[in-house]
Design an enzyme around this catalytic site. Sequence first.
Site, PDB file in Angstrom:
ATOM      1  N   CYS A   1      99.924  95.097  50.747  1.00 27.96           N
ATOM      2  CA  CYS A   1      98.535  94.995  51.193  1.00 27.96           C
ATOM      3  C   CYS A   1      98.334  93.758  52.060  1.00 27.96           C
ATOM      4  CB  CYS A   1      97.615  94.934  49.975  1.00 27.96           C
ATOM      5  SG  CYS A   1      97.822  96.314  48.859  1.00 27.96           S
TER       6      CYS A   1
ATOM      7  N   HIS B   1     116.097 102.116  44.165  1.00 25.67           N
ATOM      8  CA  HIS B   1     116.736 103.156  43.351  1.00 25.67           C
ATOM      9  C   HIS B   1     118.097 103.422  43.980  1.00 25.67           C
ATOM     10  CE1 HIS B   1     112.647 103.770  41.895  1.00 25.67           C
ATOM     11  NE2 HIS B   1     112.295 103.807  43.171  1.00 25.67           N
TER      12      HIS B   1
ATOM     13  N   SER C   1     101.600  93.651  46.246  1.00 32.16           N
ATOM     14  CA  SER C   1     101.717  94.980  45.648  1.00 32.16           C
ATOM     15  C   SER C   1     103.066  95.135  44.950  1.00 32.16           C
ATOM     16  CB  SER C   1     101.469  96.124  46.626  1.00 32.16           C
ATOM     17  OG  SER C   1     101.258  97.318  45.881  1.00 32.16           O
TER      18      SER C   1
END
Length: 114
Positions: free
Chosen positions: A82, A67, A62
Amino acid sequence: MYLANHQIIELYDCDIGVLENSEYVKDTFREAVKRSKATVVAEKYHNFNPYGLTGVAVITESHISIHTWPEHRYVAVDVFSCDDKIDHKEILKHLKVNFFSSRTKTKSIKRGKV
């Protein structure tokens, strides 16, 4: 049964100088992803002016994103996987040490109940 695990990682009180160095942040993030045993397909980063960075590693399992807000000594990371092979704890451990974070918070959300 769930389709995916979404780990939210928050790192507080990080070293400002480290977070202002975008190459250091990218290298540290790449190493954390590598240590998690994720399979990287692509990466994309955006540097903000005067500082701060957003980045994502697209992985076969995935994605993992980062950030940074150096002015607040804060880093947010999302690990969406996943596959149970991804070591979320290793990501947290590596980032905490290398960003010199004195306080962390995590939350795990199971996604896609079937």
